[in-house]
Motif scaffolding. Structure first.
Motif, PDB file in Angstrom:
ATOM      1  N   ASP A 178       0.860  -1.185   0.000  1.00 27.68           N
ATOM      2  CA  ASP A 178       0.000   0.000   0.000  1.00 27.68           C
ATOM      3  C   ASP A 178       0.893   1.231   0.000  1.00 27.68           C
ATOM      4  O   ASP A 178       1.439   1.615   1.037  1.00 27.68           O
ATOM      5  CB  ASP A 178      -0.916  -0.002   1.215  1.00 27.68           C
ATOM      6  CG  ASP A 178      -1.849   1.218   1.242  1.00 27.68           C
ATOM      7  OD1 ASP A 178      -1.885   1.963   0.234  1.00 27.68           O
ATOM      8  OD2 ASP A 178      -2.522   1.415   2.265  1.00 27.68           O
ATOM      9  N   ASN A 181       0.162   4.219  -0.152  1.00 32.35           N
ATOM     10  CA  ASN A 181      -0.387   5.318   0.637  1.00 32.35           C
ATOM     11  C   ASN A 181       0.157   5.337   2.065  1.00 32.35           C
ATOM     12  O   ASN A 181       0.215   6.392   2.696  1.00 32.35           O
ATOM     13  CB  ASN A 181      -1.913   5.221   0.674  1.00 32.35           C
ATOM     14  CG  ASN A 181      -2.516   5.284  -0.708  1.00 32.35           C
ATOM     15  OD1 ASN A 181      -2.556   6.326  -1.336  1.00 32.35           O
ATOM     16  ND2 ASN A 181      -2.986   4.137  -1.203  1.00 32.35           N
ATOM     17  N   GLN A 207      -2.672  -0.068  -7.772  1.00 30.18           N
ATOM     18  CA  GLN A 207      -2.945   0.540  -6.474  1.00 30.18           C
ATOM     19  C   GLN A 207      -3.755   1.830  -6.666  1.00 30.18           C
ATOM     20  O   GLN A 207      -3.552   2.555  -7.628  1.00 30.18           O
ATOM     21  CB  GLN A 207      -1.648   0.849  -5.737  1.00 30.18           C
ATOM     22  CG  GLN A 207      -0.844  -0.379  -5.347  1.00 30.18           C
ATOM     23  CD  GLN A 207       0.181  -0.060  -4.282  1.00 30.18           C
ATOM     24  OE1 GLN A 207      -0.134   0.537  -3.260  1.00 30.18           O
ATOM     25  NE2 GLN A 207       1.418  -0.461  -4.518  1.00 30.18           N
ATOM     26  N   ILE A 208      -4.635   2.094  -5.743  1.00 33.62           N
ATOM     27  CA  ILE A 208      -5.449   3.306  -5.779  1.00 33.62           C
ATOM     28  C   ILE A 208      -4.855   4.312  -4.794  1.00 33.62           C
ATOM     29  O   ILE A 208      -4.684   4.004  -3.607  1.00 33.62           O
ATOM     30  CB  ILE A 208      -6.914   3.003  -5.421  1.00 33.62           C
ATOM     31  CG1 ILE A 208      -7.514   2.043  -6.457  1.00 33.62           C
ATOM     32  CG2 ILE A 208      -7.733   4.290  -5.363  1.00 33.62           C
ATOM     33  CD1 ILE A 208      -8.919   1.588  -6.132  1.00 33.62           C
ATOM     34  N   ARG A 232      -4.755   7.212  -2.234  1.00 34.57           N
ATOM     35  CA  ARG A 232      -5.713   7.733  -1.268  1.00 34.57           C
ATOM     36  C   ARG A 232      -5.007   8.718  -0.330  1.00 34.57           C
ATOM     37  O   ARG A 232      -3.807   8.953  -0.439  1.00 34.57           O
ATOM     38  CB  ARG A 232      -6.326   6.578  -0.458  1.00 34.57           C
ATOM     39  CG  ARG A 232      -7.010   5.495  -1.315  1.00 34.57           C
ATOM     40  CD  ARG A 232      -7.764   4.510  -0.435  1.00 34.57           C
ATOM     41  NE  ARG A 232      -8.285   3.378  -1.187  1.00 34.57           N
ATOM     42  CZ  ARG A 232      -9.387   3.394  -1.925  1.00 34.57           C
ATOM     43  NH1 ARG A 232     -10.093   4.504  -2.006  1.00 34.57           N
ATOM     44  NH2 ARG A 232      -9.798   2.315  -2.571  1.00 34.57           N
ATOM     45  N   GLU A 233      -5.782   9.270   0.583  1.00 32.32           N
ATOM     46  CA  GLU A 233      -5.191  10.086   1.637  1.00 32.32           C
ATOM     47  C   GLU A 233      -4.296   9.188   2.502  1.00 32.32           C
ATOM     48  O   GLU A 233      -4.595   8.009   2.660  1.00 32.32           O
ATOM     49  CB  GLU A 233      -6.297  10.705   2.509  1.00 32.32           C
ATOM     50  CG  GLU A 233      -7.287  11.534   1.732  1.00 32.32           C
ATOM     51  CD  GLU A 233      -6.704  12.835   1.217  1.00 32.32           C
ATOM     52  OE1 GLU A 233      -5.536  13.139   1.561  1.00 32.32           O
ATOM     53  OE2 GLU A 233      -7.392  13.535   0.472  1.00 32.32           O
ATOM     54  N   LEU A 259      -2.605  11.711  -1.373  1.00 32.79           N
ATOM     55  CA  LEU A 259      -3.213  12.645  -2.313  1.00 32.79           C
ATOM     56  C   LEU A 259      -3.037  14.106  -1.888  1.00 32.79           C
ATOM     57  O   LEU A 259      -3.052  15.000  -2.738  1.00 32.79           O
ATOM     58  CB  LEU A 259      -4.709  12.337  -2.473  1.00 32.79           C
ATOM     59  CG  LEU A 259      -5.052  11.093  -3.298  1.00 32.79           C
ATOM     60  CD1 LEU A 259      -6.559  10.859  -3.278  1.00 32.79           C
ATOM     61  CD2 LEU A 259      -4.560  11.222  -4.727  1.00 32.79           C
ATOM     62  N   ASP A 298      -6.872  12.162  -8.803  1.00 39.03           N
ATOM     63  CA  ASP A 298      -7.640  12.763  -7.716  1.00 39.03           C
ATOM     64  C   ASP A 298      -8.234  11.645  -6.872  1.00 39.03           C
ATOM     65  O   ASP A 298      -7.812  10.488  -6.974  1.00 39.03           O
ATOM     66  CB  ASP A 298      -8.699  13.730  -8.259  1.00 39.03           C
ATOM     67  CG  ASP A 298      -9.729  13.053  -9.144  1.00 39.03           C
ATOM     68  OD1 ASP A 298      -9.764  11.795  -9.198  1.00 39.03           O
ATOM     69  OD2 ASP A 298     -10.515  13.762  -9.797  1.00 39.03           O
ATOM     70  N   ALA A 299      -9.217  11.960  -6.049  1.00 38.60           N
ATOM     71  CA  ALA A 299      -9.764  10.973  -5.128  1.00 38.60           C
ATOM     72  C   ALA A 299     -10.637   9.928  -5.818  1.00 38.60           C
ATOM     73  O   ALA A 299     -10.970   8.905  -5.217  1.00 38.60           O
ATOM     74  CB  ALA A 299     -10.569  11.671  -4.026  1.00 38.60           C
TER      75      ALA A 299
END
Length: 234
Positions: free
Chosen positions: A47, A49, A71-72, A74-75, A78, A123-124
């Motif tokens: 991960d 993030n 992978q996405i 995220r906060e 971001l 972006d999100a």
């Protein structure tokens, strides 16, 4: 700059950036060899993030590239200060959001006459950030899945190389044309609809995975093990 992703597409982008004299600060992938061409540090992170602070400290130019990356973001990554995250997506956005392995299949089933690659800011959402550039190519009525997928990968590589100078110079800005395109998302759940296309005339060529069967196991499973029909009214 930092690179996040996997496979040959990521490795070629890292090598190209290093050969053009750009500092590759970190490569985040499963294979340490992805960083070898640039002599760069490597981070294997399930991960990315969770390593937002490390990425922000490591990045010397504020640019994070995402190539062939599942992978996405995220906060808190971001909103990390000074980072601009850019994704090279195999597909035309917003028409082909989601997994390229699934999007190519439905592009052929839907009779799309164009496919390509898109550079966009992250972006999100998933593949929803502003589009900065695209590389289109025509899709013919006889083109098969493995042919379109291969052209898409080549378009991703070409788009990265074409836009790298503008991104590093800070002159890559959003374009407005993509906003008029219809939006569609193709994730794994889209494969649940695959059975409804079994009699579609484009089905044989849309499901001819060729060598990509090994790289899209979820798609190969869906083709080999059809979803059983649900109860009436489902």
């Amino acid at each position: 700059m930092i690179f996040v992703g996997e496979g040959a597409l990521l490795r070629r982008a890292v090598a190209h950036a290093a050969a053009r004299g750009h500092a590759v600060d970190l490569v985040c992938s499963a294979d340490p060899l992805d960083a070898a061409a640039a002599g760069a540090p490597h981070l294997a992170a399930a991960d990315v993030n969770a390593h937002a602070d490390s990425l922000a400290r490591a990045c010397t130019d504020g640019i994070v590239w995402s190539l062939n990356n599942r992978q996405i973001f995220r906060e808190p990554l971001l909103r990390a200060d000074g980072l601009r995250i850019l994704n090279i997506h195999n597909g035309l956005l917003p028409r082909h959001r989601g997994l390229p392995s699934v999007a190519v299949l439905f592009a052929l089933l839907h009779g799309d006459t164009e496919y390509g690659a898109t550079l966009h800011e992250v972006d999100a959402g998933i593949d929803t950030g502003p589009v900065l550039a695209e590389h289109r190519f025509p899709v013919g009525p006889q083109d098969r899945y493995h042919q379109v997928m291969l052209r898409g990968i080549r378009a991703c590589q070409a788009l990265f190389e074409q836009t790298l100078p503008a991104v590093t110079a800070g002159t890559a800005h959003p374009v407005g044309a993509a906003a008029a395109e219809p939006s569609a998302y193709y994730g794994l759940r889209a494969l649940d609809r695959l059975d409804t296309y079994r009699d579609h005339p484009a089905y044989p060529r849309a499901t001819d995975l060729g060598p990509f069967a090994a790289h899209a196991p979820e798609l190969a499973r869906a083709l080999n093990h059809p979803t059983p029909p649900g109860p009436p009214g489902r």
